[in-house]
Design a protein around this motif. Structure first.
Motif, PDB file in Angstrom:
ATOM      1  N   ARG A  14       0.829  -1.197   0.000  1.00  0.00           N
ATOM      2  CA  ARG A  14       0.000   0.000   0.000  1.00  0.00           C
ATOM      3  C   ARG A  14       0.870   1.257   0.000  1.00  0.00           C
ATOM      4  NH1 ARG A  14      -5.610  -0.173  -0.254  1.00  0.00           N
ATOM      5  NH2 ARG A  14      -5.868   1.198   1.550  1.00  0.00           N
ATOM      6  N   GLY A  15       0.404   2.286  -0.703  1.00  0.00           N
ATOM      7  CA  GLY A  15       1.064   3.576  -0.655  1.00  0.00           C
ATOM      8  C   GLY A  15       0.764   4.285   0.655  1.00  0.00           C
ATOM      9  N   MET A  16       1.684   5.111   1.083  1.00  0.00           N
ATOM     10  CA  MET A  16       1.512   5.860   2.325  1.00  0.00           C
ATOM     11  C   MET A  16       1.769   7.334   2.067  1.00  0.00           C
ATOM     12  SD  MET A  16       0.712   3.599   4.606  1.00  0.00           S
ATOM     13  CE  MET A  16       0.885   4.588   6.100  1.00  0.00           C
ATOM     14  N   GLY A  17       1.117   8.172   2.858  1.00  0.00           N
ATOM     15  CA  GLY A  17       1.305   9.597   2.700  1.00  0.00           C
ATOM     16  C   GLY A  17       1.234  10.324   4.026  1.00  0.00           C
ATOM     17  N   TRP A  18       1.751  11.536   4.015  1.00  0.00           N
ATOM     18  CA  TRP A  18       1.643  12.451   5.159  1.00  0.00           C
ATOM     19  C   TRP A  18       0.900  13.706   4.696  1.00  0.00           C
ATOM     20  CZ3 TRP A  18       2.873  11.455  10.148  1.00  0.00           C
ATOM     21  CH2 TRP A  18       3.737  10.387  10.412  1.00  0.00           C
ATOM     22  N   PHE A  19      -0.001  14.156   5.539  1.00  0.00           N
ATOM     23  CA  PHE A  19      -0.727  15.398   5.331  1.00  0.00           C
ATOM     24  C   PHE A  19      -0.593  16.240   6.592  1.00  0.00           C
ATOM     25  CE2 PHE A  19      -3.404  14.809   1.485  1.00  0.00           C
ATOM     26  CZ  PHE A  19      -3.062  13.506   1.191  1.00  0.00           C
ATOM     27  N   ARG A  20      -0.967  17.506   6.488  1.00  0.00           N
ATOM     28  CA  ARG A  20      -0.984  18.357   7.674  1.00  0.00           C
ATOM     29  C   ARG A  20      -2.157  19.314   7.599  1.00  0.00           C
ATOM     30  NH1 ARG A  20       4.545  21.863   6.519  1.00  0.00           N
ATOM     31  NH2 ARG A  20       3.744  23.139   4.790  1.00  0.00           N
ATOM     32  N   ALA A  69       3.679  14.676   1.697  1.00  0.00           N
ATOM     33  CA  ALA A  69       4.582  13.745   1.026  1.00  0.00           C
ATOM     34  C   ALA A  69       3.895  12.402   0.854  1.00  0.00           C
ATOM     35  CB  ALA A  69       5.866  13.569   1.821  1.00  0.00           C
ATOM     36  N   ALA A  70       4.340  11.649  -0.150  1.00  0.00           N
ATOM     37  CA  ALA A  70       3.818  10.309  -0.389  1.00  0.00           C
ATOM     38  C   ALA A  70       4.961   9.387  -0.791  1.00  0.00           C
ATOM     39  CB  ALA A  70       2.742  10.328  -1.471  1.00  0.00           C
ATOM     40  N   ILE A  71       4.760   8.103  -0.523  1.00  0.00           N
ATOM     41  CA  ILE A  71       5.766   7.108  -0.868  1.00  0.00           C
ATOM     42  C   ILE A  71       5.057   5.871  -1.389  1.00  0.00           C
ATOM     43  CG2 ILE A  71       5.838   6.123   1.468  1.00  0.00           C
ATOM     44  CD1 ILE A  71       8.926   5.885   1.075  1.00  0.00           C
ATOM     45  N   ASN A  72       5.646   5.223  -2.394  1.00  0.00           N
ATOM     46  CA  ASN A  72       4.978   4.063  -2.970  1.00  0.00           C
ATOM     47  C   ASN A  72       5.242   2.829  -2.111  1.00  0.00           C
ATOM     48  OD1 ASN A  72       7.684   3.579  -3.673  1.00  0.00           O
ATOM     49  ND2 ASN A  72       7.066   2.475  -5.529  1.00  0.00           N
ATOM     50  N   TRP A  73       4.684   1.700  -2.522  1.00  0.00           N
ATOM     51  CA  TRP A  73       4.693   0.509  -1.678  1.00  0.00           C
ATOM     52  C   TRP A  73       6.098   0.030  -1.343  1.00  0.00           C
ATOM     53  CZ3 TRP A  73       6.967  -4.048  -3.222  1.00  0.00           C
ATOM     54  CH2 TRP A  73       7.325  -4.116  -4.579  1.00  0.00           C
ATOM     55  N   SER A  74       7.037   0.175  -2.265  1.00  0.00           N
ATOM     56  CA  SER A  74       8.386  -0.345  -2.048  1.00  0.00           C
ATOM     57  C   SER A  74       9.312   0.670  -1.391  1.00  0.00           C
ATOM     58  CB  SER A  74       9.005  -0.768  -3.379  1.00  0.00           C
ATOM     59  OG  SER A  74       9.274   0.369  -4.184  1.00  0.00           O
ATOM     60  N   GLY A  75       8.908   1.927  -1.397  1.00  0.00           N
ATOM     61  CA  GLY A  75       9.788   2.977  -0.894  1.00  0.00           C
ATOM     62  C   GLY A  75      10.704   3.552  -1.962  1.00  0.00           C
ATOM     63  N   GLY A  76      10.603   3.039  -3.167  1.00  0.00           N
ATOM     64  CA  GLY A  76      11.502   3.469  -4.227  1.00  0.00           C
ATOM     65  C   GLY A  76      11.139   4.785  -4.883  1.00  0.00           C
ATOM     66  N   ASN A  77       9.922   5.228  -4.655  1.00  0.00           N
ATOM     67  CA  ASN A  77       9.468   6.496  -5.240  1.00  0.00           C
ATOM     68  C   ASN A  77       8.794   7.344  -4.185  1.00  0.00           C
ATOM     69  OD1 ASN A  77       9.934   6.346  -8.289  1.00  0.00           O
ATOM     70  ND2 ASN A  77       8.983   4.384  -7.844  1.00  0.00           N
ATOM     71  N   GLN A  78       9.114   8.631  -4.185  1.00  0.00           N
ATOM     72  CA  GLN A  78       8.527   9.579  -3.258  1.00  0.00           C
ATOM     73  C   GLN A  78       8.054  10.812  -4.035  1.00  0.00           C
ATOM     74  OE1 GLN A  78      12.166   9.153  -2.717  1.00  0.00           O
ATOM     75  NE2 GLN A  78      11.680   7.090  -2.005  1.00  0.00           N
TER      76      GLN A  78
END
Length: 123
Positions: free
Chosen positions: A32-38, A49-58
């Motif tokens: 699953r993709g993860m993200g931060w909001f404020r 910010a957001a990051i894909n499932w593997s961490g290879g893309n932000q």
């Protein structure tokens, strides 16, 4: 049911650093993709910010690019937000969220949300 719990917020002086953590339980975290909001008082929730499932893309909002770094540890089911060179305008409640999409930036693209952690940057 997915649960997300943020930690690491606090009070810091301008120019300082904080590292936020978001621990996930339930559900397939590693795909699953993860993200931060404020969200600052009186303002809408905004993408950080957001990051894909593997961490290879932000992907980052322009306002934090070069200062914040998102990362993840799938073995620990945790996503991090390293925040450096903090500014008073970074003051907000920070939320982590989980999505089935790739690097989403919209609130409505996320399925699960944490309760948030307060970050206050003093001038």
């Amino acid at each position: 049911q997915v649960q997300l719990v943020e930690s690491g917020g606090g009070l810091v002086q301008a120019g300082g650093s904080l590292r936020l953590s978001c621990a996930a339980s339930g559900g397939p975290f590693s795909i699953r993709g993860m993200g931060w909001f404020r969200q600052a008082p009186g303002k809408e929730r905004e993408f950080v910010a957001a990051i894909n499932w593997s961490g290879g893309n932000q992907y980052y909002a322009d306002s934090v690019k070069g200062r914040f770094t998102i990362s993840r540890d799938n073995a620990k089911k945790t996503v991090y937000l390293q925040m450096n060179s903090l500014k008073p305008e970074d003051t907000a409640v920070y939320y982590c969220a989980q999505s089935g999409r790739v690097l989403p930036t919209r609130v409505n693209d996320y399925d699960y949300w944490g309760q948030g952690t307060q970050v206050t940057v003093s001038s």
